[in-house]
Design a protein around this motif. Structure first.
Motif, PDB file in Angstrom:
ATOM      1  N   TRP A   1       0.826  -1.198   0.000  1.00 60.45           N
ATOM      2  CA  TRP A   1       0.000   0.000   0.000  1.00 60.45           C
ATOM      3  C   TRP A   1       0.864   1.253   0.000  1.00 60.45           C
ATOM      4  O   TRP A   1       0.685   2.165  -0.779  1.00 60.45           O
ATOM      5  N   ARG A   2       1.890   1.234   0.876  1.00 59.25           N
ATOM      6  CA  ARG A   2       2.757   2.395   0.972  1.00 59.25           C
ATOM      7  C   ARG A   2       3.510   2.614  -0.347  1.00 59.25           C
ATOM      8  O   ARG A   2       3.683   3.728  -0.808  1.00 59.25           O
ATOM      9  N   THR A   3       3.942   1.500  -0.947  1.00 58.81           N
ATOM     10  CA  THR A   3       4.676   1.592  -2.208  1.00 58.81           C
ATOM     11  C   THR A   3       3.798   2.208  -3.296  1.00 58.81           C
ATOM     12  O   THR A   3       4.237   3.076  -4.045  1.00 58.81           O
ATOM     13  N   ALA A   4       2.544   1.747  -3.342  1.00 56.52           N
ATOM     14  CA  ALA A   4       1.631   2.264  -4.356  1.00 56.52           C
ATOM     15  C   ALA A   4       1.444   3.775  -4.161  1.00 56.52           C
ATOM     16  O   ALA A   4       1.469   4.554  -5.117  1.00 56.52           O
ATOM     17  N   LEU A   5       1.306   4.152  -2.909  1.00 57.10           N
ATOM     18  CA  LEU A   5       1.103   5.561  -2.592  1.00 57.10           C
ATOM     19  C   LEU A   5       2.320   6.382  -3.010  1.00 57.10           C
ATOM     20  O   LEU A   5       2.218   7.405  -3.684  1.00 57.10           O
ATOM     21  N   LEU A   6       3.498   5.867  -2.643  1.00 55.38           N
ATOM     22  CA  LEU A   6       4.734   6.579  -2.989  1.00 55.38           C
ATOM     23  C   LEU A   6       4.897   6.659  -4.497  1.00 55.38           C
ATOM     24  O   LEU A   6       5.274   7.692  -5.032  1.00 55.38           O
ATOM     25  N   ALA A   7       4.610   5.551  -5.172  1.00 52.69           N
ATOM     26  CA  ALA A   7       4.756   5.530  -6.628  1.00 52.69           C
ATOM     27  C   ALA A   7       3.876   6.612  -7.238  1.00 52.69           C
ATOM     28  O   ALA A   7       4.308   7.355  -8.125  1.00 52.69           O
ATOM     29  N   ALA A   8       2.640   6.735  -6.727  1.00 54.56           N
ATOM     30  CA  ALA A   8       1.724   7.744  -7.252  1.00 54.56           C
ATOM     31  C   ALA A   8       2.286   9.140  -7.001  1.00 54.56           C
ATOM     32  O   ALA A   8       2.310   9.991  -7.899  1.00 54.56           O
TER      33      ALA A   8
ATOM     34  N   GLY B   1      10.962   3.090   6.097  1.00 57.37           N
ATOM     35  CA  GLY B   1       9.528   2.815   6.042  1.00 57.37           C
ATOM     36  C   GLY B   1       9.150   1.806   7.097  1.00 57.37           C
ATOM     37  O   GLY B   1       9.739   1.788   8.179  1.00 57.37           O
ATOM     38  N   TYR B   2       8.220   0.967   6.765  1.00 58.50           N
ATOM     39  CA  TYR B   2       7.845  -0.108   7.679  1.00 58.50           C
ATOM     40  C   TYR B   2       9.058  -1.014   7.905  1.00 58.50           C
ATOM     41  O   TYR B   2       9.280  -1.505   9.003  1.00 58.50           O
ATOM     42  N   PHE B   3       9.861  -1.203   6.834  1.00 59.24           N
ATOM     43  CA  PHE B   3      11.181  -1.817   6.932  1.00 59.24           C
ATOM     44  C   PHE B   3      12.195  -0.731   6.589  1.00 59.24           C
ATOM     45  O   PHE B   3      11.866   0.182   5.848  1.00 59.24           O
TER      46      PHE B   3
ATOM     47  N   TYR C   1      21.245   3.037   9.810  1.00 58.51           N
ATOM     48  CA  TYR C   1      21.536   2.379  11.084  1.00 58.51           C
ATOM     49  C   TYR C   1      20.648   1.150  11.299  1.00 58.51           C
ATOM     50  O   TYR C   1      21.140   0.056  11.576  1.00 58.51           O
ATOM     51  N   ASP C   2      19.355   1.298  11.164  1.00 52.80           N
ATOM     52  CA  ASP C   2      18.446   0.179  11.450  1.00 52.80           C
ATOM     53  C   ASP C   2      18.682  -0.990  10.496  1.00 52.80           C
ATOM     54  O   ASP C   2      18.547  -2.141  10.874  1.00 52.80           O
TER      55      ASP C   2
END
Ligand code: HEC
Ligand code: HEC
Length: 216
Positions: free
Chosen positions: A12-19, A59-61, A167-168
């Motif tokens: 979902w986040r990827t789709a949003l970012l892509a848009a 992001g989430y990761f 870092y993470d």
């Protein structure tokens, strides 16, 4: 393990970012539309997760920095994802459709990007991290990282750049090495790092990850 729920959130986040990014791209540059399936279109896709300058993204990761990364290393890791020697469902899905020549072209692209480090790592143990990085921990059988990754952390060939890495992400890789890398029967380059990752304590990993995250 990556649960179905987290994959959905990521998708979902990827789709949003892509848009968002494609809207921004159109505003800047109407002259060069990316040909579907071509190198530019693929790169735009990579950058929805890895950052517009390849600087990484939290992001989430954590999405690792690819900017300035050694092309041989990027290509080797893409192959490892495809062959499931390195287990990551997201990058398997991304990489297994890519042709060998596309892998090489993508890997080469990030070499000359040079954004500022992503930042945000805790600063309290940076000096401990620097010492581990430059001298190792002889009593714990940990070699100096600089011996392979270079004093400036730029890496060489299949040895990755660590300078500016999130870092993470670095903490996650070093604590989870055995679970994700060097899977399957064939021995690969991940075996070179396995004892070092194993011999570092959590606190030492955090210190060295913080140190390299600020290297330019
Ligand atoms: C949907 C998000 C997403 C997209 C799109 C994506 N990646 Fe990734 N990528 C990740 C994540 C998450 C990781 C970290 C995997 C892990 O923890 O092992 C990663 C890891 C990598 C790594 C390993 C980096 C390292 O330091 O070892 C490479 C190389 C890579 N990606 C290249 C690419 C390329 C090239 C593309 C475009 C063709 C791409 N990625 C597209 C999410 C993405
Ligand atoms: C003998 C050479 C050698 C030494 C010493 C070494 N490394 Fe590595 N390192 C490698 C190689 C080779 C890889 C690539 C492994 C692979 O192909 O999966 C690697 C990979 C890594 C990665 C994964 C990077 C990424 O983008 O996913 C991290 C993090 C890392 N090393 C940290 C360290 C730290 C911290 C030290 C010192 C405590 C260290 N290394 C010492 C050779 C070395």
């Amino acid at each position: 393990m990556v649960g179905a729920h987290s994959i959905l959130r990521l998708a979902w986040r990827t789709a949003l970012l892509a848009a968002l990014f494609s809207a921004a791209g159109h505003a800047e540059d109407r002259s060069a539309p990316a040909r579907p399936g071509g190198l530019e279109a693929k790169l735009q896709y990579c950058k929805t997760c890895h950052g517009l300058q390849g600087q990484g993204y939290m992001g989430y990761f954590p999405m690792p920095r690819l900017a300035g990364q050694q092309p041989d290393y990027i290509e080797a890791q893409l192959r490892a994802f495809i062959e499931r020697r390195r287990t990551n469902p997201i990058m398997f899905n991304v990489a297994h459709v890519l042709s060998p020549s596309m892998l090489t072209a993508l890997a080469t692209h990030f070499r000359h990007l040079d954004p500022k480090p992503f930042g945000g790592a805790p600063r309290r143990s940076i000096s401990t991290g620097k010492q581990i990085y430059e001298d190792g921990l002889p009593e714990a059988n940990v070699p100096a990282c600089a011996a392979c990754h270079g004093v400036e952390g730029k890496g060489q060939n299949e040895i990755p750049r660590l300078a500016g890495q999130l870092y993470d992400y670095t903490v996650g890789q070093l604590t989870g090495w055995k679970k994700e890398r060097g899977q399957g029967s064939a021995v690969d380059t991940s075996a070179i790092m396995a004892p070092t990752a194993h011999n570092l304590t959590r606190a030492q990993i955090e210190a060295v990850a913080a140190y390299v995250s600020y290297l330019q």
